[in-house]
Design a protein around this motif. Sequence first.
Motif, PDB file in Angstrom:
ATOM      1  N   ILE A 254       0.861  -1.175   0.000  1.00  0.00           N
ATOM      2  CA  ILE A 254       0.000   0.000   0.000  1.00  0.00           C
ATOM      3  C   ILE A 254       0.903   1.232   0.000  1.00  0.00           C
ATOM      4  CG2 ILE A 254      -1.752   1.287   1.314  1.00  0.00           C
ATOM      5  CD1 ILE A 254      -2.766  -1.394   0.127  1.00  0.00           C
ATOM      6  N   THR A 255       0.616   2.178  -0.893  1.00  0.00           N
ATOM      7  CA  THR A 255       1.425   3.398  -0.975  1.00  0.00           C
ATOM      8  C   THR A 255       0.661   4.645  -0.544  1.00  0.00           C
ATOM      9  OG1 THR A 255       0.813   3.645  -3.303  1.00  0.00           O
ATOM     10  CG2 THR A 255       2.915   2.518  -2.818  1.00  0.00           C
ATOM     11  N   ARG A 256      -0.664   4.544  -0.529  1.00  0.00           N
ATOM     12  CA  ARG A 256      -1.457   5.725  -0.206  1.00  0.00           C
ATOM     13  C   ARG A 256      -2.852   5.329   0.235  1.00  0.00           C
ATOM     14  NH1 ARG A 256      -3.224   9.694  -4.545  1.00  0.00           N
ATOM     15  NH2 ARG A 256      -3.696  11.492  -3.279  1.00  0.00           N
TER      16      ARG A 256
ATOM     17  N   GLU B  73      -9.627  -4.698   5.946  1.00  0.00           N
ATOM     18  CA  GLU B  73      -9.039  -4.371   7.245  1.00  0.00           C
ATOM     19  C   GLU B  73      -9.493  -2.996   7.734  1.00  0.00           C
ATOM     20  OE1 GLU B  73      -4.891  -5.168   7.841  1.00  0.00           O
ATOM     21  OE2 GLU B  73      -5.023  -7.131   6.855  1.00  0.00           O
ATOM     22  N   ILE B  74      -9.598  -2.029   6.836  1.00  0.00           N
ATOM     23  CA  ILE B  74     -10.069  -0.698   7.231  1.00  0.00           C
ATOM     24  C   ILE B  74     -11.499  -0.778   7.742  1.00  0.00           C
ATOM     25  CG2 ILE B  74     -10.770   1.561   6.313  1.00  0.00           C
ATOM     26  CD1 ILE B  74      -8.174   1.456   4.599  1.00  0.00           C
ATOM     27  N   ASN B  75     -12.366  -1.506   7.042  1.00  0.00           N
ATOM     28  CA  ASN B  75     -13.755  -1.651   7.496  1.00  0.00           C
ATOM     29  C   ASN B  75     -13.837  -2.385   8.828  1.00  0.00           C
ATOM     30  OD1 ASN B  75     -15.101  -0.176   5.502  1.00  0.00           O
ATOM     31  ND2 ASN B  75     -15.109  -1.925   4.104  1.00  0.00           N
TER      32      ASN B  75
ATOM     33  N   PHE C 203      -3.278  -3.176  11.855  1.00  0.00           N
ATOM     34  CA  PHE C 203      -3.343  -3.575  10.451  1.00  0.00           C
ATOM     35  C   PHE C 203      -2.192  -4.510  10.117  1.00  0.00           C
ATOM     36  CE2 PHE C 203      -5.538   0.430  10.815  1.00  0.00           C
ATOM     37  CZ  PHE C 203      -6.686   0.229  10.069  1.00  0.00           C
ATOM     38  N   ASP C 204      -2.452  -5.416   9.198  1.00  0.00           N
ATOM     39  CA  ASP C 204      -1.448  -6.392   8.779  1.00  0.00           C
ATOM     40  C   ASP C 204      -1.296  -6.317   7.264  1.00  0.00           C
ATOM     41  OD1 ASP C 204       0.379  -8.479   9.033  1.00  0.00           O
ATOM     42  OD2 ASP C 204      -1.167  -9.995   8.714  1.00  0.00           O
ATOM     43  N   LEU C 205      -0.817  -5.179   6.813  1.00  0.00           N
ATOM     44  CA  LEU C 205      -0.673  -4.929   5.378  1.00  0.00           C
ATOM     45  C   LEU C 205       0.753  -4.488   5.077  1.00  0.00           C
ATOM     46  CD1 LEU C 205      -3.901  -2.778   5.024  1.00  0.00           C
ATOM     47  CD2 LEU C 205      -3.581  -5.039   4.009  1.00  0.00           C
TER      48      LEU C 205
ATOM     49  N   ILE D 197      -3.926   3.844   8.540  1.00  0.00           N
ATOM     50  CA  ILE D 197      -3.075   2.680   8.765  1.00  0.00           C
ATOM     51  C   ILE D 197      -1.777   3.107   9.456  1.00  0.00           C
ATOM     52  CG2 ILE D 197      -1.809   0.808   7.644  1.00  0.00           C
ATOM     53  CD1 ILE D 197      -4.061   0.848   5.474  1.00  0.00           C
ATOM     54  N   ILE D 198      -1.176   4.203   9.004  1.00  0.00           N
ATOM     55  CA  ILE D 198      -0.109   4.864   9.759  1.00  0.00           C
ATOM     56  C   ILE D 198      -0.852   5.932  10.556  1.00  0.00           C
ATOM     57  CG2 ILE D 198       1.985   6.247   9.682  1.00  0.00           C
ATOM     58  CD1 ILE D 198       2.685   4.879   7.026  1.00  0.00           C
ATOM     59  N   PRO D 199      -1.048   5.715  11.853  1.00  0.00           N
ATOM     60  CA  PRO D 199      -2.051   6.460  12.631  1.00  0.00           C
ATOM     61  C   PRO D 199      -1.677   7.889  13.019  1.00  0.00           C
ATOM     62  CG  PRO D 199      -0.908   4.925  14.049  1.00  0.00           C
ATOM     63  CD  PRO D 199      -0.392   4.681  12.647  1.00  0.00           C
ATOM     64  N   CYS D 200      -1.632   8.773  12.036  1.00  0.00           N
ATOM     65  CA  CYS D 200      -1.347  10.178  12.315  1.00  0.00           C
ATOM     66  C   CYS D 200      -2.463  10.822  13.137  1.00  0.00           C
ATOM     67  CB  CYS D 200      -1.103  10.944  11.017  1.00  0.00           C
ATOM     68  SG  CYS D 200      -2.408  10.798   9.789  1.00  0.00           S
TER      69      CYS D 200
END
Length: 163
Positions: free
Chosen positions: A23-25, A52-54, A64-66, A122-125
């Motif tokens: 995943i890039t974005r 996974e997002i849902n 997340f495991d991506l 996924i990167i929890p900003c």
Amino acid sequence: MKNVFYYNTKIGKMGIEENGAAITRVFFLTKESQREVAKKEETILLKEAIKEINEYLDGKRNSFDLPLSPEGTEFQKKVWDALKEIPCGETRSYGEIAKIIGNEKASRAVGMANNKNPIMLIIPCHRVIGANGKLVGYAGGLDIKEKLLNLEKNYENSKNKIF
């Protein structure tokens, strides 16, 4: 070639982009966020990402495991790696992240890197807050940031959920 696909979620229409391996974005869909460089095609990896997002948004997943491959500077990647270490249901300030990455005077630069995070959620900003404990900046708006943080607090307060 990158692939992108758009999905309706509980928090708005999102795009997810991948490069064939990672995943890039992940982004909220706006006219500005749509890129011509990606082919609109739903791949197995994109299907797994939205699944996974849902699950996360439904309170059934707290991590997340991506495979991820965010594009940015070495400093930005260092910040994004630190963000991934913030446990679900917790927050950190920009200054705390700066200390974690070994540059305690870089809180403003951490804020800029946080702002440039290409793989939101996924990167929890959304777990980064102001030094005074107040919610500050989020690409999806502060109302979405607050919803995500409340969702995660509910994970931590629920003894009946299995993660």
